[in-house]
Motif scaffolding. Sequence first.
Motif, short mmCIF file in Angstrom:
data_model
loop_
_atom_site.label_atom_id
_atom_site.label_comp_id
_atom_site.label_asym_id
_atom_site.label_seq_id
_atom_site.Cartn_x
_atom_site.Cartn_y
_atom_site.Cartn_z
N LEU A 1 83.90 -18.29 91.69
CA LEU A 1 84.51 -17.51 92.76
C LEU A 1 83.48 -17.13 93.82
O LEU A 1 83.75 -17.22 95.03
CB LEU A 1 85.15 -16.24 92.17
CG LEU A 1 85.79 -15.28 93.18
CD1 LEU A 1 86.97 -15.94 93.87
CD2 LEU A 1 86.23 -14.00 92.48
N VAL A 2 82.30 -16.71 93.38
CA VAL A 2 81.25 -16.32 94.34
C VAL A 2 80.84 -17.51 95.20
O VAL A 2 80.74 -17.39 96.43
CB VAL A 2 80.03 -15.73 93.60
CG1 VAL A 2 78.93 -15.39 94.60
CG2 VAL A 2 80.42 -14.48 92.82
N ILE A 3 80.62 -18.67 94.57
CA ILE A 3 80.20 -19.86 95.33
C ILE A 3 81.32 -20.30 96.27
O ILE A 3 81.06 -20.77 97.39
CB ILE A 3 79.79 -20.99 94.38
CG1 ILE A 3 78.56 -20.58 93.57
CG2 ILE A 3 79.51 -22.28 95.13
CD1 ILE A 3 78.14 -21.58 92.51
N PHE A 4 82.57 -20.16 95.83
CA PHE A 4 83.71 -20.49 96.68
C PHE A 4 83.72 -19.62 97.94
O PHE A 4 84.02 -20.10 99.03
CB PHE A 4 85.01 -20.31 95.89
CG PHE A 4 86.27 -20.57 96.68
CD1 PHE A 4 86.50 -21.79 97.27
CD2 PHE A 4 87.23 -19.56 96.81
CE1 PHE A 4 87.66 -22.03 98.00
CE2 PHE A 4 88.39 -19.78 97.53
CZ PHE A 4 88.61 -21.03 98.12
N MET A 5 83.35 -18.36 97.78
CA MET A 5 83.32 -17.46 98.93
C MET A 5 82.15 -17.75 99.85
O MET A 5 82.27 -17.66 101.07
CB MET A 5 83.26 -16.00 98.46
CG MET A 5 84.50 -15.52 97.75
SD MET A 5 85.96 -15.68 98.80
CE MET A 5 87.25 -15.28 97.60
N HIS A 6 81.00 -18.11 99.28
CA HIS A 6 79.85 -18.46 100.10
C HIS A 6 78.87 -19.27 99.27
O HIS A 6 78.65 -18.98 98.09
CB HIS A 6 79.16 -17.20 100.65
CG HIS A 6 78.28 -17.48 101.84
ND1 HIS A 6 77.07 -18.13 101.73
CD2 HIS A 6 78.43 -17.21 103.16
CE1 HIS A 6 76.52 -18.23 102.93
NE2 HIS A 6 77.33 -17.70 103.81
N LEU A 7 78.26 -20.27 99.92
CA LEU A 7 77.35 -21.16 99.21
C LEU A 7 76.14 -20.43 98.63
O LEU A 7 75.54 -20.89 97.65
CB LEU A 7 76.88 -22.26 100.17
CG LEU A 7 76.05 -23.40 99.57
CD1 LEU A 7 76.84 -24.11 98.47
CD2 LEU A 7 75.63 -24.38 100.65
N LEU A 8 75.78 -19.27 99.20
CA LEU A 8 74.65 -18.51 98.66
C LEU A 8 74.91 -18.02 97.24
O LEU A 8 74.00 -17.51 96.58
CB LEU A 8 74.32 -17.33 99.57
CG LEU A 8 73.44 -17.65 100.78
CD1 LEU A 8 73.25 -16.41 101.63
CD2 LEU A 8 72.09 -18.19 100.34
N GLY A 9 76.13 -18.17 96.76
CA GLY A 9 76.43 -17.83 95.38
C GLY A 9 75.63 -18.64 94.37
O GLY A 9 75.51 -18.24 93.21
N VAL A 10 75.02 -19.76 94.82
CA VAL A 10 74.20 -20.55 93.90
C VAL A 10 72.98 -19.76 93.42
O VAL A 10 72.39 -20.10 92.38
CB VAL A 10 73.73 -21.87 94.55
CG1 VAL A 10 74.92 -22.74 94.91
CG2 VAL A 10 72.87 -21.60 95.78
N THR A 11 72.61 -18.70 94.13
CA THR A 11 71.47 -17.88 93.70
C THR A 11 71.79 -17.12 92.41
O THR A 11 70.87 -16.57 91.78
CB THR A 11 71.07 -16.87 94.79
OG1 THR A 11 72.20 -16.05 95.11
CG2 THR A 11 70.60 -17.59 96.04
N LEU A 12 73.05 -17.09 91.99
CA LEU A 12 73.43 -16.42 90.76
C LEU A 12 73.26 -17.31 89.53
O LEU A 12 73.40 -16.84 88.39
CB LEU A 12 74.89 -15.95 90.84
CG LEU A 12 75.20 -14.66 91.60
CD1 LEU A 12 74.83 -14.76 93.06
CD2 LEU A 12 76.68 -14.29 91.46
N ILE A 13 72.98 -18.58 89.74
CA ILE A 13 72.93 -19.53 88.62
C ILE A 13 71.91 -19.15 87.55
O ILE A 13 72.21 -19.23 86.35
CB ILE A 13 72.70 -20.96 89.15
CG1 ILE A 13 73.94 -21.44 89.91
CG2 ILE A 13 72.35 -21.92 88.02
CD1 ILE A 13 73.81 -22.79 90.57
N PRO A 14 70.66 -18.71 87.91
CA PRO A 14 69.71 -18.33 86.84
C PRO A 14 70.25 -17.25 85.91
O PRO A 14 70.08 -17.34 84.68
CB PRO A 14 68.49 -17.84 87.62
CG PRO A 14 68.56 -18.57 88.92
CD PRO A 14 70.02 -18.67 89.23
#
Length: 678
Positions: A238-251
């Motif tokens: 959901l976060v990545i869908f809202m904005h690509l910067l959601g990839v920073t949550l992967i770790p």
Amino acid sequence: MKKVREPSLGPISIAYMLSLALFMGASFFPEARLWGLNSWAYFPLTVRVALLFIGMTAWAAVVSFRGLISNDTDKLSPAARTMVAVAFVALFASLFYLLRAGTYFLGDGYTLINNLASAHPVVKPRELGEELIHGWVKSLIPGSGLSVALMTYQVISIVAGVLFLAASIFAIHRLFERTIDRVLAVLCLGSAGYMLLFFGYVENYSLFCLSIGLYVLIGLLIVRHKARRWLILPCLGLVIFMHLLGVTLIPSTIYILLRNTSLGARVKRLSFAARAIAIVVIVAAVASVFLYLYNRDYFVRFAFLTVEPGQFTVEGYTLFSIKHLMDMANLLIILCPGILVLAAGLVVGRKKGNASVRPELIFLTLLVLSMLAATFVLDPKLGLARDWDLFSFSGVPLSMLLVVLLLPFGQRLTVNRVAVSLCIILAVLSLFPRAIIQRLPALGPKEAERLMALDPDKSRTSFSTLALYYQGKGDTARFAQIQRFRGLNFPQEQMVRQASTLLPVGKTQEAKYLLQSAIRRDPQYSEAWIGLSRAYLDLRSCDSALTAIRIADGLNPYSAVIQYDMGRAYACQGKFDRAERAWLRSIHIDSNQALPLWNLATLYGERGDAARQAQFLTSAAGKVDAPPALLKEATEHYLLSDDITSASHLLTRYLKKTSDSAYVRKMEEQYPELRDIL
């Protein structure tokens, strides 16, 4: 049993008073790069003194009645707690509405409203979810135009804020055992700097912030064994869908998925050397992908700050420049105004041997570090003072980290609760003045102008918006002042305008010199790069034209004009398949253009595809901006197809644009049927 001595409140009180003093002192320097501190500066001195008095009175109340917050007795029934929660959310919903933004200069507010109000809004893939949901909500609101677009942003902003608070209350109720800790935790999350996004704020980040909040809360419930592990994956999606910067949550997602699993245990048992090798391999792989994209895609290159000044550096703004470091400090203060109190509270109220805190701390620390790292290396295109809204996405885990550090699960230290209370007071004294500034038309433009002046070249187009705002309000004096400021500070605009008049009359070398001068003055001025590409096309320097237009595309990747010119550059090189794709992208962004349609018609004609040639030619001729030469070609196409009526309509339009009656008479001689219609 020996009584545990409560730590002194002295350091916490000193940190609090110092924070108040900084807010008050910074208010006398509105032009300084202290935008995280000087939100009081836009109010009269009496209001500032009143805010200072409120802050000091609140401190006295918290210190005097700290016994109330040290009481762990929960006297509220479940029904009463539910009523309090509903009342709390309703109160904030009312504040969101009453203090909803009245000016939209922070970020790209006015540009976004105009885009959403258009017939075919541009959808940016990097914030796909926000864009699609805004478009869907707009379709549900009766009417059209700017007012509906503005209402869409305000509705989504306020609803997102309500959902954020409701989710916070629900999750925190399950995370904490004592009512006082629950109240403090909710207030801490609900008063932080990112909450301005929910006051009818016009940007595509309110749902992004909400989704991050859900991720943080679900993640904490998972590490506390109060939610299923797999729930973190849809939250991440959901976060990545809202904005690509959601990839920073992967770790942090990887940590949750591996924690307390057999795979995680095997990783933990690896030797130090094996772990080091694994980390090096992962870092090398990520670095290789990044360097590949960085060297091929100008958009990726321009997204990051450089360590040293380079060809595209604006105003000396680099990774370790004083401006950027000060901006990062200001952003931290905006997100956590009580940061000094937090530091003092950690020193005074620390307690050793609390192993139960560790999973939450690891999860939140991974989140905060990865998100702040992204914030640090990304280039704030409008200057961080105005681009704070996107870069505030790390604020939710930062606020939750504050809560977990000072209100550890299971501890009962009064000094920690006092520190959190004082952090909340400072946050309120920062948040609500900022919301009021955006609400009042007398203050919002004033703040915007001062923030723009911190990074004038980054805010060049925004000064144009500000000038139009004053013109629309009938404030001719301020309009004239802004225009004079633009003339003095942005000579590159005049250079580009002058070059645009030279290119059509064949003075290509003079235009090229002006455009290169404009680029040296402002290397991220996309219009100058567009003009330079056209100059190179006129000179048949195809490779240079393509490089210039690719740079323009990296600076402004959602421009129909740039895609059209990129197609021309590819066609100049003979790469007609790429030219076709560029022109189709241009039409996809803005279907009301005639020129890319005309070029495609010509391309399909050269390929012998008569059907598609006719389709695109007739479509191009129907556009308002169809040039006379296109109208002539389309007219002759209709005449050859015996469509006399359509040909006569185009001839009428051609005559209005050119007054070329000789051509019309020539067509009438060849096709006498036209005389009966024209």
